[in-house]
Design an enzyme around this catalytic site. Structure first.
Site, short mmCIF file in Angstrom:
data_model
loop_
_atom_site.label_atom_id
_atom_site.label_comp_id
_atom_site.label_asym_id
_atom_site.label_seq_id
_atom_site.Cartn_x
_atom_site.Cartn_y
_atom_site.Cartn_z
N ALA A 1 0.82 -1.21 0.00
CA ALA A 1 0.00 0.00 0.00
C ALA A 1 0.86 1.26 0.00
CB ALA A 1 -0.91 0.00 1.23
N ILE B 1 0.42 4.02 1.60
CA ILE B 1 0.58 4.61 2.93
C ILE B 1 1.83 4.08 3.64
CG2 ILE B 1 -0.83 2.89 4.15
CD1 ILE B 1 -1.86 5.19 5.91
N ARG C 1 5.18 6.33 4.01
CA ARG C 1 5.19 7.40 5.02
C ARG C 1 4.92 6.89 6.43
NH1 ARG C 1 2.01 12.52 3.20
NH2 ARG C 1 2.88 13.19 5.17
N ARG D 1 -0.80 -9.12 -2.98
CA ARG D 1 -1.68 -10.01 -3.76
C ARG D 1 -0.98 -10.47 -5.02
NH1 ARG D 1 -6.50 -6.19 -4.62
NH2 ARG D 1 -4.74 -4.80 -4.48
N TYR E 1 0.43 -13.65 1.99
CA TYR E 1 0.44 -13.11 3.35
C TYR E 1 0.73 -14.23 4.35
CZ TYR E 1 -2.13 -9.31 1.01
OH TYR E 1 -2.54 -8.32 0.17
N LEU F 1 -3.53 -3.26 4.85
CA LEU F 1 -4.46 -3.81 3.86
C LEU F 1 -5.77 -3.03 3.84
CD1 LEU F 1 -3.87 -7.60 4.60
CD2 LEU F 1 -2.96 -6.28 2.67
N HIS G 1 -8.34 -6.00 7.70
CA HIS G 1 -7.56 -5.75 8.91
C HIS G 1 -7.83 -6.81 9.98
CE1 HIS G 1 -6.90 -1.18 8.07
NE2 HIS G 1 -6.27 -1.97 7.22
N LYS H 1 -5.93 1.79 10.81
CA LYS H 1 -7.27 1.81 11.33
C LYS H 1 -8.28 1.56 10.21
CE LYS H 1 -6.65 6.75 11.27
NZ LYS H 1 -5.48 6.61 10.48
#
Length: 146
Positions: free
Chosen positions: A17, A19, A22, A41, A62, A78, A83, A101
């Protein structure tokens, strides 16, 4: 008696991902921690992520990442609906977990995750940094001052 320096965390990443760069890669690097493995994936996506961010190796799934004995901490960025199940799987595998989250999709799933963390003796944390953000601290100061 001298204390030994803390060992770097050995981190595995579920997914590639955006995100993650960072939220995990930069902070892990600045703290001297190791990015041991990534799984996605699509293995080619994991390989591209690993090459771009200096992750030591990739896994084809995973589940393979969770079975890696060198991975001690799992970061879960994910999709939200994944999650809970993957947090539960990581905790059941004896891994510490930092998750984005929400940490679960509903109260029942959240209870399962909490119980798995307690049973396994692992640390579990949701990446909810706002509580520690300077703006939030200042807001609380203002509210407390009346």
């Amino acid at each position: 008696m001298s204390e030994s320096a803390p060992q770097p965390l050995r981190i595995g990443i579920l997914g590639a991902a955006r995100i993650t760069e960072r939220a995990l890669v930069a902070p892990a690097r600045s703290g001297g921690h190791r990015l041991v493995a990534v799984a996605a994936r699509d293995r080619s996506r994991a390989e591209a992520f690993a090459a771009a961010h200096g992750v030591e190796r990739t896994h084809g799934s995973y589940a393979e990442l969770l079975a890696d004995p060198e991975v001690e901490v799992v970061y879960n960025p994910l999709a939200n609906g994944l999650h809970g199940p993957w947090n539960l799987a990581a905790l059941t595998a004896g891994k510490h977990v930092l998750t984005e989250k929400p940490s679960a999709s509903n109260a029942d799933e959240a209870r399962e995750v909490r119980e798995a963390a307690a049973t396994s003796g692992t640390a579990f944390m949701e990446a909810f940094h706002y509580l520690f953000h300077p703006v939030t601290r200042r807001l609380h100061e203002l509210l407390a001052s009346g």
